[in-house]
Enzyme design. Structure first.
Site, short mmCIF file in Angstrom:
data_model
loop_
_atom_site.label_atom_id
_atom_site.label_comp_id
_atom_site.label_asym_id
_atom_site.label_seq_id
_atom_site.Cartn_x
_atom_site.Cartn_y
_atom_site.Cartn_z
N HIS A 1 0.43 -1.55 0.04
CA HIS A 1 0.09 0.21 -0.21
C HIS A 1 1.34 1.17 -0.18
O HIS A 1 0.93 1.44 1.00
CB HIS A 1 -1.36 -0.02 1.45
CG HIS A 1 -2.48 -0.89 1.21
ND1 HIS A 1 -2.77 -1.38 1.67
CD2 HIS A 1 -2.58 -1.63 -0.21
CE1 HIS A 1 -3.61 -2.01 1.58
NE2 HIS A 1 -3.72 -1.94 0.39
N HIS B 1 -0.12 -8.70 0.75
CA HIS B 1 -1.10 -9.10 1.51
C HIS B 1 -2.14 -10.47 1.13
O HIS B 1 -2.76 -10.42 2.10
CB HIS B 1 -2.63 -7.86 1.46
CG HIS B 1 -1.87 -6.27 1.05
ND1 HIS B 1 -1.93 -5.67 0.00
CD2 HIS B 1 -1.45 -5.64 2.29
CE1 HIS B 1 -1.03 -4.54 0.13
NE2 HIS B 1 -1.25 -4.46 1.61
N GLU C 1 -5.93 -8.17 3.04
CA GLU C 1 -5.16 -9.68 3.22
C GLU C 1 -7.02 -9.91 4.39
O GLU C 1 -6.89 -10.87 4.39
CB GLU C 1 -4.20 -8.52 4.98
CG GLU C 1 -3.66 -9.76 5.35
CD GLU C 1 -3.55 -9.52 7.20
OE1 GLU C 1 -3.50 -10.04 8.01
OE2 GLU C 1 -2.58 -8.07 6.83
N THR D 1 -2.53 -8.99 10.69
CA THR D 1 -1.48 -8.96 11.21
C THR D 1 -0.81 -7.41 11.09
O THR D 1 -0.59 -7.05 12.11
CB THR D 1 -0.45 -9.38 9.78
OG1 THR D 1 -0.67 -9.00 8.77
CG2 THR D 1 -0.64 -10.75 10.00
N SER E 1 -3.12 0.27 6.72
CA SER E 1 -3.90 -0.13 8.07
C SER E 1 -3.09 -0.23 8.58
O SER E 1 -3.14 0.89 10.02
CB SER E 1 -4.42 -1.43 8.31
OG SER E 1 -4.53 -2.21 9.24
#
Length: 334
Positions: free
Chosen positions: A50, A86, A138, A177, A236
């Site tokens: 990302h 991911h 993910e 994760t 994230s």
């Protein structure tokens, strides 16, 4: 005459560990090495990591990013397609095989570990609860390892409060994760309170790099007038760092993709600045942001290091004999 005489002084607390984790480093290397070995184009399904700068840098080298495999033209079927760090649902490699595509899977080994933990729960007859963010690649990938209906997504403590399983005694959980350790602790505690037989994964799902970056930010944030996290809005783990900085005592905290987007009026008069970077943010951009502050402030950089990371994940077997030089990665590592 010294033009810089009136620059206000600034202490920059630079967190370590920060930036690329081993899984991101490996994923980018896989695309770079595939381009060296097979020539352009190399296709990549979804953003490899990302980060806009990384994606554009790889495009400049000959990578082509697609959302789905049917976008790969017939004449390029022999060229490799790389799956992002991911992770992907099981249906994606199956689809690649049906189309006779040559694929290289760049899924982070720590994400693969969570996939295996979820599959183990399911194999042992447990319904799987995945703690994560809906729609994150993910999460899509982890849910896609298991048959439909065998996984439930829980995002918040409120979700954990309202969740109604068919069999409350046969539940196992795993987590995305890149979540914040503190946030998942609350969700897990709520689930355990409601379902005493809930089985934890055999090893912690939140990856070492997420934990380490959050820990460094927690230590550095108290007393910072502003805390900058270098990272992307769809990352994230980067967004979690912004929240961690505020909770740990930074007055203000913001996510920045490039130096050019810093609003200097918003920065205002500060004496102490914290800087960290999410796991998909290149060190080159951290340098660029420090330089931007140096032109406006008489800045002194202090290293705020909580631990040393020396994890290294091997690239795919097909690429291990291709030489990777410092120059190959200088565009991200500086």
């Amino acid at each position: 005459m010294n033009m810089h005489i009136d620059r206000p002084s600034l202490t920059i607390r630079l967190c370590g560990p920060r930036g690329f984790c081993a899984g991101v480093d490996r994923a980018i290397q896989i695309v770079v090495l595939a381009l060296k070995r097979y020539g352009a184009p190399v296709y990549v399904r979804h953003e490899i990591v990302h980060n806009r700068y990384v994606v554009e840098g790889l495009e400049a080298k000959g990578a082509i990013f697609v959302e789905e495999l049917d976008e790969i033209p017939v004449e390029h079927r022999q060229q490799p397609v790389v799956f992002s760090a991911h992770g992907v649902p099981k249906s994606v490699p199956e689809d690649a095989e049906t189309r006779n595509l040559f694929y290289l899977d760049a899924t982070c080994p720590l994400v693969s570990k969570v996939h295996k933990q979820a599959m183990r729960h399911e194999r042992l007859g447990r319904h799987v609860i995945l703690i994560g963010h809906a729609g994150h690649p993910e999460v899509v990938g982890t849910m896609g390892q298991l048959p439909p209906g065998t996984v439930s997504l829980v995002e918040t403590i409120e979700d954990a409060e309202n969740y109604q399983p068919l069999d409350p005694d046969n539940l196992g959980f795993v987590t995305q994760t890149t979540l914040s350790v503190d946030d998942t602790a609350g969700v897990i505690a709520k689930l355990q309170e409601r379902f005493p037989n809930l089985t934890a994964p055999s090893a912690d799902s939140i990856c070492y790099a997420t934990t380490n970056r959050q820990e460094a930010v927690k230590q550095a944030a108290p007393g910072c007038d502003l805390f900058i996290v270098v990272g992307a809005p769809n990352s994230s783990n980067s967004k979690r760092l912004v929240e961690v900085a505020l909770r740990a005592g930074a007055t203000r905290s913001m996510l920045v993709q490039r130096a050019s987007e810093i609003d200097w009026d918003y920065v205002g008069e500060i004496g102490t600045l914290g800087i960290s970077a999410g796991a998909s943010a290149p060190e080159v951009i951290v340098d660029e942001i420090i330089e931007a502050f140096r032109t406006r402030f008489d800045a002194r950089v202090e290293l705020a290091i909580t631990t040393e990371e020396n994890e290294h994940f091997l690239v795919n077997r097909e690429l291990r004999d291709v030489e990777l030089t410092r120059d190959d990665m200088a565009w991200v590592n500086g």
